[in-house]
Write a protein that holds these residues in place. Structure first.
Motif, PDB file in Angstrom:
ATOM      1  N   LEU A 133      -7.865  -2.207   5.950  1.00  0.00           N
ATOM      2  CA  LEU A 133      -8.703  -2.585   4.821  1.00  0.00           C
ATOM      3  C   LEU A 133      -9.530  -1.416   4.294  1.00  0.00           C
ATOM      4  CD1 LEU A 133      -9.832  -6.041   6.203  1.00  0.00           C
ATOM      5  CD2 LEU A 133      -8.553  -5.684   4.080  1.00  0.00           C
ATOM      6  N   LEU A 134      -9.853  -0.474   5.153  1.00  0.00           N
ATOM      7  CA  LEU A 134     -10.671   0.662   4.744  1.00  0.00           C
ATOM      8  C   LEU A 134      -9.843   1.817   4.194  1.00  0.00           C
ATOM      9  CD1 LEU A 134     -13.267   0.852   7.668  1.00  0.00           C
ATOM     10  CD2 LEU A 134     -13.674   0.033   5.348  1.00  0.00           C
ATOM     11  N   ARG A 135      -8.606   1.997   4.674  1.00  0.00           N
ATOM     12  CA  ARG A 135      -7.880   3.241   4.381  1.00  0.00           C
ATOM     13  C   ARG A 135      -6.558   3.057   3.639  1.00  0.00           C
ATOM     14  NH1 ARG A 135      -7.789   5.835  10.411  1.00  0.00           N
ATOM     15  NH2 ARG A 135     -10.025   5.763  10.872  1.00  0.00           N
ATOM     16  N   ARG A 136      -5.922   1.909   3.827  1.00  0.00           N
ATOM     17  CA  ARG A 136      -4.576   1.721   3.280  1.00  0.00           C
ATOM     18  C   ARG A 136      -4.600   0.687   2.151  1.00  0.00           C
ATOM     19  NH1 ARG A 136      -0.906   3.744   7.178  1.00  0.00           N
ATOM     20  NH2 ARG A 136       0.661   3.608   5.516  1.00  0.00           N
ATOM     21  N   VAL A 137      -3.423   0.305   1.659  1.00  0.00           N
ATOM     22  CA  VAL A 137      -3.327  -0.765   0.670  1.00  0.00           C
ATOM     23  C   VAL A 137      -2.863  -2.017   1.405  1.00  0.00           C
ATOM     24  CG1 VAL A 137      -2.217  -1.582  -1.427  1.00  0.00           C
ATOM     25  CG2 VAL A 137      -2.856   0.830  -1.204  1.00  0.00           C
ATOM     26  N   PRO A 138      -3.773  -2.928   1.701  1.00  0.00           N
ATOM     27  CA  PRO A 138      -3.397  -4.111   2.482  1.00  0.00           C
ATOM     28  C   PRO A 138      -2.636  -5.131   1.632  1.00  0.00           C
ATOM     29  CG  PRO A 138      -5.719  -4.192   1.886  1.00  0.00           C
ATOM     30  CD  PRO A 138      -5.214  -2.874   1.386  1.00  0.00           C
ATOM     31  N   TRP A 139      -1.752  -5.855   2.275  1.00  0.00           N
ATOM     32  CA  TRP A 139      -0.976  -6.899   1.610  1.00  0.00           C
ATOM     33  C   TRP A 139      -1.584  -8.267   1.911  1.00  0.00           C
ATOM     34  CZ3 TRP A 139       4.225  -9.015   3.672  1.00  0.00           C
ATOM     35  CH2 TRP A 139       4.801  -9.903   2.741  1.00  0.00           C
ATOM     36  N   LYS A 140      -1.732  -8.535   3.203  1.00  0.00           N
ATOM     37  CA  LYS A 140      -2.380  -9.761   3.618  1.00  0.00           C
ATOM     38  C   LYS A 140      -2.890  -9.604   5.036  1.00  0.00           C
ATOM     39  CE  LYS A 140       1.218 -12.224   2.759  1.00  0.00           C
ATOM     40  NZ  LYS A 140       2.133 -13.400   2.595  1.00  0.00           N
ATOM     41  N   ILE A 141      -3.801 -10.488   5.422  1.00  0.00           N
ATOM     42  CA  ILE A 141      -4.378 -10.482   6.757  1.00  0.00           C
ATOM     43  C   ILE A 141      -3.970 -11.778   7.448  1.00  0.00           C
ATOM     44  CG2 ILE A 141      -6.487 -10.341   8.130  1.00  0.00           C
ATOM     45  CD1 ILE A 141      -5.870  -7.831   6.439  1.00  0.00           C
ATOM     46  N   LEU A 142      -3.445 -11.639   8.677  1.00  0.00           N
ATOM     47  CA  LEU A 142      -3.149 -12.804   9.499  1.00  0.00           C
ATOM     48  C   LEU A 142      -4.286 -12.969  10.491  1.00  0.00           C
ATOM     49  CD1 LEU A 142       0.634 -12.139  10.320  1.00  0.00           C
ATOM     50  CD2 LEU A 142      -0.376 -13.222   8.289  1.00  0.00           C
ATOM     51  N   PRO A 160      -1.107 -13.476  19.239  1.00  0.00           N
ATOM     52  CA  PRO A 160      -1.704 -12.911  20.459  1.00  0.00           C
ATOM     53  C   PRO A 160      -2.932 -12.051  20.181  1.00  0.00           C
ATOM     54  CG  PRO A 160       0.283 -11.719  19.880  1.00  0.00           C
ATOM     55  CD  PRO A 160       0.204 -12.879  18.928  1.00  0.00           C
ATOM     56  N   TYR A 161      -3.194 -11.735  18.938  1.00  0.00           N
ATOM     57  CA  TYR A 161      -4.366 -10.962  18.541  1.00  0.00           C
ATOM     58  C   TYR A 161      -5.313 -11.855  17.761  1.00  0.00           C
ATOM     59  CZ  TYR A 161      -1.411  -6.886  19.500  1.00  0.00           C
ATOM     60  OH  TYR A 161      -0.593  -5.964  20.096  1.00  0.00           O
ATOM     61  N   THR A 162      -6.552 -11.402  17.628  1.00  0.00           N
ATOM     62  CA  THR A 162      -7.492 -12.127  16.786  1.00  0.00           C
ATOM     63  C   THR A 162      -7.071 -12.053  15.324  1.00  0.00           C
ATOM     64  OG1 THR A 162      -9.275 -11.641  18.342  1.00  0.00           O
ATOM     65  CG2 THR A 162      -9.932 -12.325  16.142  1.00  0.00           C
ATOM     66  N   CYS A 163      -6.510 -10.921  14.932  1.00  0.00           N
ATOM     67  CA  CYS A 163      -5.999 -10.781  13.568  1.00  0.00           C
ATOM     68  C   CYS A 163      -4.978  -9.663  13.519  1.00  0.00           C
ATOM     69  CB  CYS A 163      -7.121 -10.526  12.565  1.00  0.00           C
ATOM     70  SG  CYS A 163      -8.035  -8.999  12.855  1.00  0.00           S
ATOM     71  N   VAL A 164      -4.211  -9.636  12.437  1.00  0.00           N
ATOM     72  CA  VAL A 164      -3.206  -8.604  12.199  1.00  0.00           C
ATOM     73  C   VAL A 164      -3.290  -8.232  10.726  1.00  0.00           C
ATOM     74  CG1 VAL A 164      -0.762  -7.999  12.177  1.00  0.00           C
ATOM     75  CG2 VAL A 164      -1.669  -9.442  14.012  1.00  0.00           C
ATOM     76  N   GLY A 165      -3.342  -6.930  10.441  1.00  0.00           N
ATOM     77  CA  GLY A 165      -3.330  -6.464   9.064  1.00  0.00           C
ATOM     78  C   GLY A 165      -1.931  -6.011   8.671  1.00  0.00           C
ATOM     79  N   LEU A 166      -1.484  -6.455   7.510  1.00  0.00           N
ATOM     80  CA  LEU A 166      -0.170  -6.078   6.996  1.00  0.00           C
ATOM     81  C   LEU A 166      -0.353  -5.142   5.813  1.00  0.00           C
ATOM     82  CD1 LEU A 166       1.656  -9.550   7.080  1.00  0.00           C
ATOM     83  CD2 LEU A 166       1.425  -7.841   8.892  1.00  0.00           C
ATOM     84  N   ILE A 167       0.213  -3.948   5.911  1.00  0.00           N
ATOM     85  CA  ILE A 167       0.181  -2.982   4.813  1.00  0.00           C
ATOM     86  C   ILE A 167       1.229  -3.398   3.788  1.00  0.00           C
ATOM     87  CG2 ILE A 167       0.569  -0.563   4.197  1.00  0.00           C
ATOM     88  CD1 ILE A 167      -0.463   0.188   6.961  1.00  0.00           C
ATOM     89  N   HIS A 168       0.907  -3.171   2.523  1.00  0.00           N
ATOM     90  CA  HIS A 168       1.795  -3.604   1.460  1.00  0.00           C
ATOM     91  C   HIS A 168       3.168  -2.949   1.618  1.00  0.00           C
ATOM     92  CE1 HIS A 168       3.016  -5.174  -2.356  1.00  0.00           C
ATOM     93  NE2 HIS A 168       1.788  -5.625  -2.617  1.00  0.00           N
ATOM     94  N   PRO A 169       4.232  -3.751   1.742  1.00  0.00           N
ATOM     95  CA  PRO A 169       5.572  -3.175   1.877  1.00  0.00           C
ATOM     96  C   PRO A 169       6.112  -2.712   0.521  1.00  0.00           C
ATOM     97  CG  PRO A 169       5.707  -5.568   1.886  1.00  0.00           C
ATOM     98  CD  PRO A 169       4.236  -5.225   1.825  1.00  0.00           C
ATOM     99  N   ARG A 170       6.993  -1.690   0.564  1.00  0.00           N
ATOM    100  CA  ARG A 170       7.637  -1.188  -0.655  1.00  0.00           C
ATOM    101  C   ARG A 170       6.593  -0.913  -1.725  1.00  0.00           C
ATOM    102  NH1 ARG A 170      10.192  -5.309   1.344  1.00  0.00           N
ATOM    103  NH2 ARG A 170       9.383  -6.793  -0.204  1.00  0.00           N
ATOM    104  N   TYR A 171       5.553  -0.201  -1.311  1.00  0.00           N
ATOM    105  CA  TYR A 171       4.385  -0.044  -2.177  1.00  0.00           C
ATOM    106  C   TYR A 171       4.635   0.952  -3.299  1.00  0.00           C
ATOM    107  CZ  TYR A 171      -0.107   1.043  -4.029  1.00  0.00           C
ATOM    108  OH  TYR A 171      -1.144   1.230  -4.898  1.00  0.00           O
TER     109      TYR A 171
END
Length: 899
Positions: free
Chosen positions: A834-843, A873-884
């Motif tokens: 969320l701070l450095r990349r282009v996020p797609w969605k958060i699980l 298995p994690y509290t959350c997972v960040g997904l970076i935008h694919p094919r950005y």
């Protein structure tokens, strides 16, 4: 250059120094003869200066072809027995003046004392400076410890000095170097030292400290000229100043006077006490070792040496009035500054000193006048023991002095500084395998000193058959003092540094340190990086993402624009830190205690002395691991008084670790001691990267110790919970104002460290120290919980499960990403997305609580959906935008729908 002066002289309680040879009867009658008058009258030598010079100094004659006279200090604790509080107080007072002179720079200072005479003085100066580490030169070689320098002392009886710090980096910083000697006369010794060290470790500021500044008029200007020559500031701090007026031909006349006394002693018509000159009375003969000439051999032939008695804590039997006592010296505590002595070492010694003094006091019987006698370079440990006896035991008078290599004529006259001498063979010959450690040694002003007990303090290498032999030091003391107590301090031998068989990369500089690089304190961490602060490296997040995903650039070739948190986000950080500080402190303690407990297992023989005394060298993976490394270092200091070394190093996914930095570490430390540290694990990519990168370094263990291991990727961790570590909430402003690391071919050459930037302009928003202090403040609250956690962990199978990696692979396929590098599991990694990349969605794990408050806030600010899921298995997972591409975001950089 500051002017020397007499101000700041440390004095006994009554404000007056006691002169000469501590003659108490003369003191009481107020009839004190200056202990330099005998030499002054016969050779015409004169002390030119204030009255304080005669308070501080007496005179004697050397047995030295280079200089006739010896300035005998009354406050040094070498030749003249003196109250320990006076000896220590003189050095501390000088150290306080140095601290005032240096100001904030005192935090980066290193104190260097000269062997053998000023080892205790230098250490006392370090006590006055307070937070500075201390090192003294030595004439004793130590196998396995590489010399960091050396120099000659022209006028000394033994000239060669070695510098043997356990930490080769000790002298490599650019903070002030404080050089301490008992006297500053020609200045040659100090200037030789500075010139040699400046060529190897240049710095901007040197401070010379001495009890007395005795330069001649011709030498007065040399210091300023020298400072200009090397381009550095050079200051001088002294208790008193003056000069020694030497008449023409004084060296030859002094040698003739010594020869006259030797001839009289050899003929049996007199002794060194001066009958040939018509003054004094005999103090003894060569047979007893009193007054024996320097050229005389040690008593020989001798019966076989007596066996060294086995140590015992409370010996009931005595041998010729000699009692051995076990001090209970703390394990692993250096015996002095030969290999370095840190403020943490001082704290351990001060905590143990009362108990050791009590042990000594129990063996003194009804003694009322006690001498604590140190041994050559071993001055500080005996001084602190004597000081504690003086402070804590009522009804006794404690004095302190040490044995020496220096041969001096003894004359039993109140106007002469050396009234008697004991001569005995060297007893640390085992420390000199080449044989240069043999010859006679001396103890002055002990015989005839009125002592009814002597505590002889030696190190274990000097606890030898020669020490216990007839004619040895103990026998000589027993012949003149009713009770002799032997206390042995373990000789400190550093863990092998492997410096000798490893070549340091020649072009690599010393580590960067704060405050010049980072907002951390200098001793918190050394950054094995190059400073790229003046290089423009930042690029908009969307441009970086497109270049990275298209293969046009690597993420380590540029930097994201530093995120500037909103007031709302800053408040969230502070709230989260307040809530989780105890949990973080517990994890810090658990991982640190686990590292310490298991460290000996890195050695072939975990039970060996080398393994049990070895200390981890923390190497954090910059930058997320660096706050954790600092906290682990603080825990080790808080709980055990251990001053662990800590460095930060760069590792780049897909490019590997900074091999130059690894080679620097291996050249300066035992590779087996290197422990890598990171903040948390996600899927374990860096764990695997590190193992692959270190394949060429056979002696370095590739395991990582982490604060949190939710992915099950390592076996050394503080917890396997996936919770908010507040240092993940921010970028440089919680990491010492340092950027993430940079590796770009046009900036980082084959012989360079990786780079990083110091964002000095963000100092007003920096919370790095606040984060550390808030967590460290909870250490005391979690000690019991840490002990329970560690006990359980050490008996548990902690083998990595790689559960996280399997989950990432599943998520990558389920969401059609097909690239595990774009799946960032865990609270810390999601925050980075969320701070450095282009996020797609958060699980987000369904039902996750306040640990995700900051994630939800950041996601809202960037327009990123948060999807609650089951079975994560994690509290959350960040997904970076694919094919950005930049078309995948709106004009404001937030996410838009994609098919």
């Amino acid at each position: 250059m500051s002017a020397p002066g007499a101000e700041g002289i440390a004095r006994p309680d009554d404000g007056h120094y006691r002169l000469g040879n501590d003659n108490e009867t003369a003191e009481e009658n107020g009839n004190v003869v200056w202990s330099g008058s005998w030499v002054a009258e016969r050779l015409g030598i004169e002390l030119v200066g204030g009255d304080e010079l005669r308070e501080l100094l007496g005179l004697a004659l050397r047995r030295n072809p280079k200089r006739a006279h010896l300035l005998v200090s009354n406050v040094l604790g070498k030749h003249v027995p003196q109250r320990p509080s006076v000896v220590h107080g003189a050095g501390v007072a000088l150290g306080e003046r140095v601290r005032d002179l240096l100001g904030d720079a005192a935090e980066q200072a290193v104190i260097l004392g000269y062997a053998e005479t000023a080892t205790g003085l230098g250490h006392s100066v370090a006590d006055g400076v307070e937070r500075a580490p201390y090192l003294h030169s030595t004439r004793r070689p130590v196998a396995g410890v590489a010399a960091a320098g050396g120099f000659e002392e022209a006028h000394s009886h033994a000239t060669s000095h070695l510098l043997l710090p356990e930490d080769p980096e000790l002298l490599a910083g650019d903070g002030p170097l404080v050089l301490v000697d008992d006297e500053f006369s020609t200045g040659n010794t100090v200037l030789n030292t500075v010139r040699a060290l400046h060529a190897r470790y240049p710095r901007r500021w040197y401070v010379i400290v001495a009890l007395v500044d005795m330069r001649s008029a011709a030498d007065q200007g040399r210091l300023a000229e020298f400072a200009q020559e090397i381009g550095a500031r050079v200051d001088l701090v002294a208790m008193a100043s003056g000069t020694v007026a030497l008449p023409e031909g004084v060296l030859a006349r002094g040698q003739a006077l010594v020869a006259e006394y030797d001839e009289a002693a050899a003929s049996g018509t007199g002794s060194e006490t001066g009958t040939a000159a018509g003054t004094g009375t005999a103090t003894g003969t060569a047979a007893t070792g009193v007054g024996a000439g320097v050229g005389a051999p040690s008593p020989s032939p001798q019966p076989p040496p007596l066996p060294t008695p086995a140590p015992t804590s409370r010996p009931d039997a005595t041998r010729n009035g000699i009692v051995r006592v076990s001090l209970g010296w703390p394990d692993g505590l250096p015996d002095g500054g030969r290999h370095g002595f840190t403020p943490a070492h001082r704290a351990r010694l001060e905590a143990a000193a009362p108990g050791m003094a009590d042990t000594l006091a129990q063996e003194l019987g009804d003694a009322r006048r006690v001498l604590v006698l140190g041994f050559e370079e071993l001055m500080y440990a005996p001084l602190r023991l004597a000081l504690e006896l003086e402070r804590s035991v009522t009804g006794i008078k404690v004095r302190y002095s040490t044995t020496t290599r220096s041969p001096v004529l003894a004359v039993d006259d109140p106007g002469y500084a050396i009234r008697s001498r004991l001569v005995f063979p060297a007893h640390d010959t085992a420390a000199f395998p080449a044989g240069e450690g043999t010859g006679d040694r001396y103890a002055y002003n002990v015989a005839g000193g009125g002592f009814d007990a002597v505590v002889a303090v030696v190190d274990s290498l000097a606890d030898s058959p020669e020490l216990h032999a007839p004619g040895g030091l103990l026998a000589q003391l027993a012949a003149h003092v009713p009770r002799v107590v032997l206390a042995v301090v373990p000789s400190y031998l550093p863990s092998p540094s492997h410096v000798a068989d490893r070549q340091e990369p020649s072009m690599l500089p010393a580590p960067l340190r704060g405050p010049a690089f980072s907002s951390y304190a200098a001793d918190d961490v050394g950054w094995l990086l190059q400073d790229l602060s003046d290089v423009e490296l930042e690029a908009p997040t969307e441009e970086r993402e497109e270049a990275i995903q298209s293969g046009g650039a690597h993420y380590a070739e540029s930097l994201p624009v530093e995120y500037q948190p909103s007031p709302e986000y800053q408040e969230l950080f502070r709230s989260a830190l307040g809530t989780s500080a105890a949990r973080i402190a517990r994890a810090v303690g658990t991982v640190t205690e686990t590292v310490l407990a298991e460290h000996p297992q890195r050695y072939d023989d975990p039970a060996s002395r080398e393994a049990t005394q070895a200390r981890p060298v923390l190497v954090s993976l910059a930058r997320a691991g660096t706050p954790v490394g600092v906290l682990m270092r603080r825990w080790a200091m808080h709980r055990h008084g251990l001053d662990l070394k800590h460095y930060a190093i760069s590792i780049v996914r897909g490019r590997g670790i900074d091999t130059n930095a690894v080679r620097w570490l291996a050249a300066h430390h035992n590779p087996a001691d290197i422990v890598f540290v990171d903040g948390w694990t996600g899927k374990g990519a860096i764990t695997r990267e590190l193992a692959d990168a270190l394949a060429e370094f056979d002696d370095i263990h590739p395991e990582i110790a982490v604060l949190a291991d939710p992915g099950g990727c390592v076996q050394t961790y503080g917890t396997r919970e996936d919770f908010l570590i507040p240092s993940a909430c921010l970028n440089s402003t919680v990491s010492g104002l340092i950027s993430r690391t940079v590796l770009r071919a046009d900036l980082v050459g084959p012989d360079d460290f990786h780079g990083a930037k110091h964002y000095r302009e963000l100092a007003d928003a920096d919370v790095s120290g606040y984060f550390l202090d808030t967590v460290a403040a909870r250490f005391g609250d979690v000690t019991d919980a840490v002990d329970t956690d560690v006990k359980e962990l050490l008996s548990t199978d902690r083998a990595p499960t790689w559960e996280g990696w399997a989950a990432v692979e599943r998520i990558s396929e389920e969401y059609g990403i097909h690239d595990v590098n774009l799946v960032k599991p865990g609270v810390g990694e999601t925050t980075r997305v969320l701070l450095r990349r282009v996020p797609w969605k958060i699980l987000a794990k369904r039902g996750a609580g306040t640990d995700l408050d900051h994630v939800r806030l950041l996601a809202e600010q960037r327009g990123v959906p948060v999807e609650e899921v089951d079975g994560l298995p994690y509290t959350c997972v960040g997904l970076i935008h694919p094919r950005y591409t930049r078309g995948a975001t709106g004009a404001d950089g937030t996410a838009v729908a994609t098919s």
